[in-house]
Write an enzyme that holds these catalytic residues in place. Structure first.
Site, mmCIF file in Angstrom:
data_model
loop_
_atom_site.group_PDB
_atom_site.id
_atom_site.type_symbol
_atom_site.label_atom_id
_atom_site.label_comp_id
_atom_site.label_asym_id
_atom_site.label_seq_id
_atom_site.Cartn_x
_atom_site.Cartn_y
_atom_site.Cartn_z
ATOM 1 N N GLU A 1 -15.481 -69.811 -5.558
ATOM 2 C CA GLU A 1 -16.198 -69.703 -4.271
ATOM 3 C C GLU A 1 -17.075 -70.933 -4.139
ATOM 4 O O GLU A 1 -17.942 -71.172 -4.987
ATOM 5 C CB GLU A 1 -17.035 -68.428 -4.187
ATOM 6 C CG GLU A 1 -16.207 -67.193 -3.969
ATOM 7 C CD GLU A 1 -17.032 -65.937 -3.684
ATOM 8 O OE1 GLU A 1 -18.100 -66.043 -3.053
ATOM 9 O OE2 GLU A 1 -16.598 -64.855 -4.117
ATOM 10 N N TYR B 1 -22.611 -72.234 -3.599
ATOM 11 C CA TYR B 1 -22.570 -72.516 -2.153
ATOM 12 C C TYR B 1 -23.570 -73.611 -1.808
ATOM 13 O O TYR B 1 -24.640 -73.710 -2.415
ATOM 14 C CB TYR B 1 -22.911 -71.252 -1.353
ATOM 15 C CG TYR B 1 -21.748 -70.278 -1.292
ATOM 16 C CD1 TYR B 1 -20.703 -70.474 -0.410
ATOM 17 C CD2 TYR B 1 -21.694 -69.170 -2.137
ATOM 18 C CE1 TYR B 1 -19.625 -69.592 -0.346
ATOM 19 C CE2 TYR B 1 -20.620 -68.282 -2.086
ATOM 20 C CZ TYR B 1 -19.593 -68.503 -1.185
ATOM 21 O OH TYR B 1 -18.520 -67.638 -1.128
ATOM 22 N N GLU C 1 -18.423 -61.586 -9.154
ATOM 23 C CA GLU C 1 -19.894 -61.633 -9.221
ATOM 24 C C GLU C 1 -20.430 -60.385 -9.923
ATOM 25 O O GLU C 1 -21.277 -59.662 -9.376
ATOM 26 C CB GLU C 1 -20.496 -61.842 -7.827
ATOM 27 C CG GLU C 1 -20.065 -63.171 -7.218
ATOM 28 C CD GLU C 1 -20.862 -63.662 -6.023
ATOM 29 O OE1 GLU C 1 -21.670 -62.898 -5.462
ATOM 30 O OE2 GLU C 1 -20.654 -64.838 -5.638
HETATM 31 O O1 AHR Z 1 -17.964 -65.371 0.358
HETATM 32 C C1 AHR Z 1 -18.919 -64.435 0.733
HETATM 33 C C2 AHR Z 1 -19.524 -63.714 -0.451
HETATM 34 O O2 AHR Z 1 -20.243 -64.621 -1.232
HETATM 35 C C3 AHR Z 1 -18.568 -63.104 -1.430
HETATM 36 O O3 AHR Z 1 -18.149 -61.834 -1.034
HETATM 37 C C4 AHR Z 1 -19.376 -63.010 -2.670
HETATM 38 O O4 AHR Z 1 -18.584 -63.056 -3.827
HETATM 39 C C5 AHR Z 1 -20.333 -64.158 -2.567
HETATM 40 O O5 AHR Z 1 -21.622 -63.794 -2.833
#
Ligand code: AHR
Length: 514
Positions: free
Chosen positions: A319, A262, A196
């Site tokens: 992620e 996410y 990131e």
């Molecule tokens: O997975 C949790 C966090 O989410 C990670 O450290 C980061 O890369 C993302 O923002």
């Protein structure tokens, strides 16, 4: 008396009942038009120094009263071995860009403690470092995927780490590794160059990161017969300009590009929603939000196609997963959340999306492996719970390394949802032994769904399967009741005249072997 659909169909015989009533969804598997191989690494995982993912999760230390194998949590190791995890990302996450690998090698009692500024402000003793991570991967047959520090580190530090891990020469770093007890280098084939970097990894602009990537790539060396795959920090969600810029300025140098997305149930980071206390609207919005993954993967892939039409560069969704509010009473910095039947549905939908894009998606790493976010495993004082997400990964891992088979699915949308959510999702593959695997999801919280399926270009003579289902989308496993949501054999599929008819109970994930 009104009989439920499931009972009527079973009483009539599935095929006959469907012929009379018509199926909810139809599915055609084109076994005669095989697609690309499904990279096993799509079933990858992520482990960060965050909460109890490492400490108290994977690692309890050799002195712990919790049963352990040289410090590794034995029950967790057994569960992971059964899962056939192909690849594991470490040490972060945001943590990676503050991690200095030399703090985590050498005699444990001499390692310095460090402050974990991102996650809970805890002090860590570095007892889990390079040796502990790579030995664990070796023990479990997992490919390590190591993220080097770009944000607060330097090129020299990353160069030396790669030499330490992978060189067999008589050289300073390889010798240091030997003096720390490991004679042979480990096999490491994946390296992330920062995490990131547009955010916690340095708040860089894409032009600046692209130049940094080129610099790191220049000095990081290949010491093994297999090329060390350099994975660049890719975009956050729909930041298409990042992908465009990076592919333009460094596309010829990178082997993979990451994508982070996410699923926030409410869509609002400040009030994400509970992992287990939620209603229909939150269930629907979670599914709708997770299905954005399809659009993100398609659009980032389309940009990559322009610079890399031969698809040499892999997209690594390194992620992803559901991110809810933490469990009440837990440290907000530890990101500990429960995992329900909703997570199982989300996991299967995402794996289906990645498999549908197997030509470009070469890796995906759900966040995270143990005790953090959409975890596979939860632990508490030596007790272990396998989550519904764990079960989905284990059921669907028959697709790992198989050849994808195109599916033509005609499905209605989920009735009652404000958003467009398909009632049925499906993905198919043929494994090297010639078996066809079909995974299906019924997203409906209310009713069973019938699927009429044909397989073109392959003779099918038998069908068997497993199902994960629950009465309610909030159903989950706890330390007191760890077997509430678990897969069982599935008998709702029938073959007749070369046609397959399937009755998917509400809220279910099914895997069939043909
Ligand atoms: O997975 C949790 C966090 O989410 C990670 O450290 C980061 O890369 C993302 O923002």
């Amino acid at each position: 008396m009104k009989l439920p659909l499931t009972r009527i169909l079973l009483a009539l015989g599935l095929a006959g009942a469907l012929a009379a009533r018509g199926a909810d969804a139809t599915l055609a598997i084109a076994a005669d038009h095989p697609g690309p191989i499904i990279n096993p690494n799509i079933y990858g995982q992520f482990s960060e120094h965050l909460g109890h993912c490492i400490y108290g999760g994977l690692w309890v230390g050799p002195e712990s009263a919790i049963p352990n194998t040289r410090g590794y949590n034995t029950a967790v190791m057994e569960a992971l071995r059964a899962l056939k995890v192909p690849v594991l990302r470490w040490p972060g996450g945001c943590f990676a860009d503050e991690y200095h690998w030399r703090d985590g090698v050498g005699p444990r009692e001499k390692r310095p403690s460090v402050y974990n500024s991102h996650w809970g402000g805890v002090v860590e003793d570095n007892s889990f470092g390079t040796h502990e991570f790579l030995d664990m991967c070796e023990m479990l047959g997992i490919e390590p995927y190591v993220c080097v520090n770009v944000g607060s580190g330097e090129v020299h530090e990353a160069m030396e780490w790669v030499e330490y891990m992978t060189s067999d020469a008589t050289s300073p770093m390889a010798n240091l590794r030997r003096s720390n007890g490991r004679a042979k280098p480990w096999k490491v084939h994946f390296l992330a160059v920062g995490n990131e970097s547009w955010g916690c990894g340095g708040a860089m602009r894409p032009e600046f990161y692209a130049d940094n990537f080129r610099r790191y790539n220049t000095f990081i060396k290949d010491y093994q017969d297999k090329h060390l795959m350099r994975m660049a920090c890719g975009p956050s969600e729909g930041d298409f300009a990042w992908t465009e810029t990076l592919m333009r300025l460094a596309g010829d140098q990178l082997d993979g590009l990451s994508l982070h997305y996410y699923t926030i149930p409410s869509g609002d980071w400040s009030h994400k929603g509970s992992a287990t206390q939620f209603g229909r609207d939150a269930y629907f919005s979670t599914l709708a939000n997770t299905l954005n993954m399809e659009d993100l993967v398609s659009r980032h892939s389309a940009i990559m196609d322009r610079y890399d039409p031969k698809k040499r560069v892999g997209l690594a969704v390194d992620e992803w997963g559901v991110w809810t509010d933490v469990e009440p009473g837990t440290n907000p910095g530890f990101l500990f959340q429960q995992n329900s039947m909703r997570d199982a549905v989300v996991a299967a939908l995402n794996l289906h999306i990645f498999q549908a894009h197997a030509d470009r998606v070469q890796m995906a790493n759900i966040a995270q492996m143990v005790n953090v976010l959409q975890a596979m495993i939860l632990t508490e004082n030596g007790k272990v719970v396998l989550t519904p997400t764990y079960h989905v990964f284990k059921m669907l891992n028959v697709h790992q390394g198989a050849t994808s088979l195109p599916v033509e699915l005609r499905t209605p949308d989920l009735p009652g949802a404000a958003q467009r959510i398909p009632l049925v999702s499906a993905s198919a593959s043929r494994d090297p032994a010639g078996r066809i695997h079909l995974s299906l999801v019924n997203t409906s919280p209310d009713s069973a769904a019938t699927v009429a399926c044909s397989v073109q270009g392959a003779a099918t003579s038998s069908v068997s399967g497993r199902i994960l289902t629950a009465a309610d989308f909030t159903a989950h496993n706890t330390f007191e009741d760890p077997h509430r949501v678990e897969p069982v054999p599935f008998s709702g599929a029938a073959l007749a005249g070369g046609k397959l008819t399937i009755l998917l109970p509400k809220l279910s994930v099914v895997v069939l072997d043909l």
